[in-house]
Design a protein around this motif. Structure first.
Motif, PDB file in Angstrom:
ATOM      1  N   VAL A   1       5.715  14.528   0.817  1.00 13.97           N
ATOM      2  CA  VAL A   1       7.131  14.904   0.761  1.00 13.97           C
ATOM      3  C   VAL A   1       7.538  15.455   2.122  1.00 13.97           C
ATOM      4  CG1 VAL A   1       8.893  16.275  -0.398  1.00 13.97           C
ATOM      5  CG2 VAL A   1       6.899  15.474  -1.683  1.00 13.97           C
ATOM      6  N   LEU A   2       8.503  14.789   2.775  1.00 11.62           N
ATOM      7  CA  LEU A   2       9.114  15.266   4.012  1.00 11.62           C
ATOM      8  C   LEU A   2      10.561  15.630   3.688  1.00 11.62           C
ATOM      9  CD1 LEU A   2       7.810  12.474   6.434  1.00 11.62           C
ATOM     10  CD2 LEU A   2       6.743  14.679   5.946  1.00 11.62           C
ATOM     11  N   TYR A   3      11.094  16.659   4.323  1.00 11.61           N
ATOM     12  CA  TYR A   3      12.400  17.161   3.900  1.00 11.61           C
ATOM     13  C   TYR A   3      13.031  17.985   5.021  1.00 11.61           C
ATOM     14  CZ  TYR A   3       9.437  21.240   3.165  1.00 11.61           C
ATOM     15  OH  TYR A   3       8.552  22.261   3.346  1.00 11.61           O
ATOM     16  N   THR A   4      14.294  18.333   4.843  1.00 10.79           N
ATOM     17  CA  THR A   4      14.978  19.283   5.725  1.00 10.79           C
ATOM     18  C   THR A   4      15.149  20.605   4.989  1.00 10.79           C
ATOM     19  OG1 THR A   4      17.146  18.466   5.016  1.00 10.79           O
ATOM     20  CG2 THR A   4      16.194  17.473   6.995  1.00 10.79           C
ATOM     21  N   ASP A   5      15.481  21.659   5.732  1.00 12.80           N
ATOM     22  CA  ASP A   5      15.474  22.996   5.129  1.00 12.80           C
ATOM     23  C   ASP A   5      16.550  23.207   4.079  1.00 12.80           C
ATOM     24  OD1 ASP A   5      17.726  23.140   6.690  1.00 12.80           O
ATOM     25  OD2 ASP A   5      16.965  24.674   8.050  1.00 12.80           O
TER      26      ASP A   5
ATOM     27  N   GLY B   1       0.789  -1.218   0.000  1.00 12.10           N
ATOM     28  CA  GLY B   1       0.000   0.000   0.000  1.00 12.10           C
ATOM     29  C   GLY B   1       0.824   1.274   0.000  1.00 12.10           C
ATOM     30  N   LEU B   2       2.142   1.181   0.243  1.00 14.91           N
ATOM     31  CA  LEU B   2       2.982   2.375   0.282  1.00 14.91           C
ATOM     32  C   LEU B   2       4.243   2.161  -0.542  1.00 14.91           C
ATOM     33  CD1 LEU B   2       2.859   3.411   4.056  1.00 14.91           C
ATOM     34  CD2 LEU B   2       1.506   4.359   2.167  1.00 14.91           C
ATOM     35  N   GLU B   3       4.658   3.224  -1.250  1.00 17.99           N
ATOM     36  CA  GLU B   3       5.964   3.277  -1.905  1.00 17.99           C
ATOM     37  C   GLU B   3       6.776   4.365  -1.220  1.00 17.99           C
ATOM     38  OE1 GLU B   3       4.911   2.092  -6.530  1.00 17.99           O
ATOM     39  OE2 GLU B   3       4.943   4.208  -5.936  1.00 17.99           O
ATOM     40  N   MET B   4       8.060   4.086  -0.931  1.00 15.65           N
ATOM     41  CA  MET B   4       8.875   5.033  -0.172  1.00 15.65           C
ATOM     42  C   MET B   4      10.255   5.123  -0.801  1.00 15.65           C
ATOM     43  SD  MET B   4       7.739   3.642   3.606  1.00 15.65           S
ATOM     44  CE  MET B   4       8.415   5.012   4.487  1.00 15.65           C
ATOM     45  N   ALA B   5      10.814   6.333  -0.772  1.00 21.28           N
ATOM     46  CA  ALA B   5      12.170   6.562  -1.299  1.00 21.28           C
ATOM     47  C   ALA B   5      12.753   7.786  -0.612  1.00 21.28           C
ATOM     48  CB  ALA B   5      12.157   6.746  -2.811  1.00 21.28           C
TER      49      ALA B   5
ATOM     50  N   ASP C   1      23.104  20.567   4.266  1.00 17.86           N
ATOM     51  CA  ASP C   1      22.730  19.168   4.144  1.00 17.86           C
ATOM     52  C   ASP C   1      21.254  19.077   3.762  1.00 17.86           C
ATOM     53  OD1 ASP C   1      25.280  18.491   5.001  1.00 17.86           O
ATOM     54  OD2 ASP C   1      24.686  18.463   7.099  1.00 17.86           O
ATOM     55  N   THR C   2      20.917  18.073   2.946  1.00 14.36           N
ATOM     56  CA  THR C   2      19.555  17.974   2.422  1.00 14.36           C
ATOM     57  C   THR C   2      19.052  16.541   2.510  1.00 14.36           C
ATOM     58  OG1 THR C   2      19.890  19.808   0.879  1.00 14.36           O
ATOM     59  CG2 THR C   2      18.103  18.272   0.373  1.00 14.36           C
ATOM     60  N   VAL C   3      17.841  16.390   3.043  1.00 19.33           N
ATOM     61  CA  VAL C   3      17.107  15.132   2.981  1.00 19.33           C
ATOM     62  C   VAL C   3      15.790  15.406   2.269  1.00 19.33           C
ATOM     63  CG1 VAL C   3      15.797  13.435   4.307  1.00 19.33           C
ATOM     64  CG2 VAL C   3      18.124  14.007   4.984  1.00 19.33           C
ATOM     65  N   ALA C   4      15.481  14.582   1.271  1.00 18.56           N
ATOM     66  CA  ALA C   4      14.176  14.630   0.601  1.00 18.56           C
ATOM     67  C   ALA C   4      13.607  13.225   0.642  1.00 18.56           C
ATOM     68  CB  ALA C   4      14.325  15.110  -0.836  1.00 18.56           C
ATOM     69  N   LEU C   5      12.459  13.072   1.323  1.00 18.66           N
ATOM     70  CA  LEU C   5      11.854  11.755   1.544  1.00 18.66           C
ATOM     71  C   LEU C   5      10.429  11.791   0.996  1.00 18.66           C
ATOM     72  CD1 LEU C   5      12.091   9.731   4.833  1.00 18.66           C
ATOM     73  CD2 LEU C   5       9.894  10.021   3.725  1.00 18.66           C
ATOM     74  N   THR C   6      10.086  10.785   0.189  1.00 23.05           N
ATOM     75  CA  THR C   6       8.757  10.754  -0.443  1.00 23.05           C
ATOM     76  C   THR C   6       8.050   9.448  -0.112  1.00 23.05           C
ATOM     77  OG1 THR C   6       9.731   9.913  -2.497  1.00 23.05           O
ATOM     78  CG2 THR C   6       9.406  12.293  -2.326  1.00 23.05           C
ATOM     79  N   VAL C   7       6.734   9.574   0.104  1.00 19.88           N
ATOM     80  CA  VAL C   7       5.880   8.404   0.351  1.00 19.88           C
ATOM     81  C   VAL C   7       4.661   8.558  -0.570  1.00 19.88           C
ATOM     82  CG1 VAL C   7       4.559   7.086   2.014  1.00 19.88           C
ATOM     83  CG2 VAL C   7       6.605   8.337   2.750  1.00 19.88           C
ATOM     84  N   ARG C   8       4.370   7.518  -1.331  1.00 20.13           N
ATOM     85  CA  ARG C   8       3.197   7.541  -2.220  1.00 20.13           C
ATOM     86  C   ARG C   8       2.310   6.352  -1.887  1.00 20.13           C
ATOM     87  NH1 ARG C   8       4.645   8.235  -8.292  1.00 20.13           N
ATOM     88  NH2 ARG C   8       5.520   6.141  -8.011  1.00 20.13           N
ATOM     89  N   ARG C   9       1.010   6.647  -1.771  1.00 18.83           N
ATOM     90  CA  ARG C   9       0.067   5.565  -1.489  1.00 18.83           C
ATOM     91  C   ARG C   9      -0.366   4.937  -2.807  1.00 18.83           C
ATOM     92  NH1 ARG C   9      -5.990   5.489   0.888  1.00 18.83           N
ATOM     93  NH2 ARG C   9      -6.037   3.261   1.395  1.00 18.83           N
ATOM     94  N   VAL C  10      -0.392   3.618  -2.815  1.00 22.59           N
ATOM     95  CA  VAL C  10      -0.810   2.877  -4.009  1.00 22.59           C
ATOM     96  C   VAL C  10      -1.896   1.888  -3.610  1.00 22.59           C
ATOM     97  CG1 VAL C  10       1.416   3.105  -5.173  1.00 22.59           C
ATOM     98  CG2 VAL C  10       1.038   1.169  -3.658  1.00 22.59           C
ATOM     99  N   GLU C  11      -2.572   1.351  -4.597  1.00 21.96           N
ATOM    100  CA  GLU C  11      -3.592   0.346  -4.318  1.00 21.96           C
ATOM    101  C   GLU C  11      -2.933  -0.884  -3.720  1.00 21.96           C
ATOM    102  OE1 GLU C  11      -6.722   0.716  -4.435  1.00 21.96           O
ATOM    103  OE2 GLU C  11      -6.988   2.528  -5.635  1.00 21.96           O
ATOM    104  N   GLY C  12      -3.412  -1.367  -2.546  1.00 21.14           N
ATOM    105  CA  GLY C  12      -2.815  -2.518  -1.885  1.00 21.14           C
ATOM    106  C   GLY C  12      -3.119  -3.827  -2.601  1.00 21.14           C
TER     107      GLY C  12
END
Length: 433
Positions: free
Chosen positions: A370-374, A219-223, A422-433
């Motif tokens: 999208v979660l990230y640092t400044d 149900g989730l894709e993460m990178a 320093d940079t963090v870019a984190l993504t989560v996408r919901r998909v059909e389970g």
């Protein structure tokens, strides 16, 4: 022995007189022509102007007693006047040559002469040239000027040949040295490349240890994409953590500790470990930021960090956020609408730390979080402009494979970097389970 004084009216006469004096004193050929050339430079202007010069010479004293006084030191008549003050001979066996310019309007320059001269009061110069202790006896028929010149020319040719041989030898030695240096340079380059590869492996291992791989849940894709402020730095104070809680929800922590380098990395690790422990112990999400500060304040008094916490149910898509002074999360709907999810709160080490409330939302199929640092949004020192650009980049890339999205967003955001971080870019996408 008495000095011999000659009045000279031409450069040719001066050169001839000096060459013969030097020959009688047994001077080496090189000293002979250096003496003649130096005297010519000193007296050249006077003789060219038609004003005479006086040449005074004193042959070197020999151990066998003074040389016969009836042997003239130079060709030409001696002056009738008294001799200029000078010794009767040189106790150290030197030929003394004094050149006097009685009519010169100024003192002659003695700089840069082939054979250095001593300056005397007035317009005179003197050379004291060491002579052999036992010169060859003079012939009954002393050599003429042509013979002396040929001897000097022959010596000059021999000297040039010797210099050419030395030059060729030095070129050969230099070529061998260059070859050795080049071989050493190649070895150093190979060693440097080996060190770079080893360093890269160590950095990758360190990053793998600090940055856990994406959680794999239906149900989730993460990178995630991480980029240090300095390319040679192994890591910084921007870290993340994600794991599955016993109830099946996914917990995500994003931390930005103050500073750079290993010190900030240690601080960020302390925060992520404390948050993980509290979350797994079942503490309410709204209390974890404040509790983390309470736990860490006892042993890290200088720690300051912003933190964002997210809980996501992969089955229902329910999203819950808590925040401590961290930039807002970005939610991009599958259709392209984008919104910032802002939650007020204060970070670890700040006064009155903790999240003021929880923000709840829901991700539908295809929605991207999208979660990230400044470091992602403040590369141009304007957070609001950065947030707008982030929304544009996330909309542009939201349909790409999840593994490509964080880096693609970072590339768009970092086209111009005025304030590297320093940079963090984190993504989560919901998909059909």
């Amino acid at each position: 022995m008495k000095p011999q004084i000659t009045t000279l009216h031409s450069l040719a006469g001066l050169r001839s007189a000096l060459r013969r004096v030097a020959h009688r004193a047994g001077l080496p050929v090189e000293l002979r022509y250096r003496l003649a050339l130096s005297a010519t430079r000193v007296a050249g202007a006077e003789l060219a102007a038609g004003r005479p010069v006086l040449l005074e010479t004193v042959p070197p004293a020999r151990n066998g007693g003074p040389a016969p006084e009836d042997r003239p030191a130079v060709d030409g008549p001696a002056t009738d006047g008294p001799a200029m003050d000078s010794p009767e001979g040189d106790a150290e066996g030197r030929l003394v040559v004094r050149l006097h310019l009685p009519h010169a309007p100024r003192r002659p320059s003695l700089d840069g002469l082939p054979l250095p001269a001593e300056r005397l009061p007035g317009t005179a110069a003197v050379w004291r040239v060491p002579a052999p202790s036992a010169p060859e006896p003079c012939r009954d028929d002393p050599p003429g000027l042509v013979e002396l010149l040929e001897e000097e020319l022959s010596a000059a040719v021999d000297r040039a040949d010797a210099l050419a041989e030395d030059h060729q030898r030095l070129k050969h030695e230099l070529a061998e040295t260059n070859s050795g240096v080049l071989a050493l340079y190649v070895q150093l380059e190979e060693r440097d490349e080996q060190l770079r590869q080893a360093h890269g492996r160590i950095l990758r291992q360190l990053e793998d240890a600090l940055r856990p791989p994406p959680v794999r849940v239906p149900g989730l894709e993460m990178a995630v994409h991480y980029e240090p402020a300095e390319k040679h730095a192994p890591t910084g104070g921007d870290l993340y953590d994600w794991f599955v809680l016993p109830d099946g929800t996914v917990h995500i922590t994003v931390v930005d500790a103050l500073g750079h380098g290993l010190t900030s990395t240690r601080s960020a690790l302390n925060v992520t470990h404390a948050v993980r422990t509290l979350a797994l112990e079942g503490h309410p999400l709204e209390s974890i930021v404040a509790r983390t500060d309470e736990v860490l304040a006892t042993f890290d008094h200088e720690l300051m960090a912003t933190v964002q916490l997210a809980r996501l149910d992969p089955r229902s898509g329910e999203l819950v956020l808590a925040n401590g002074s961290h930039p807002p999360a970005l939610l991009v709907r599958e259709a392209g609408d984008a919104s910032l999810l802002e939650v007020r709160g204060r970070g670890i080490g700040f006064p009155l730390p903790g999240s003021e409330r929880l923000l709840r939302d829901r991700l539908g199929p295809g929605d991207l979080l999208v979660l990230y640092t400044d470091g992602l949004t403040e590369s141009r020192r304007d957070p609001r402009e950065g947030e707008q650009r982030l929304a544009t980049a996330a909309r542009r890339h939201r349909h790409r494979p999840i593994e490509e999205i964080p880096a693609a967003i970072a590339d768009d955001m970092h086209t111009v970097i005025l304030h590297p971080d320093d940079t963090v870019a984190l993504t989560v996408r919901r998909v059909e389970g």
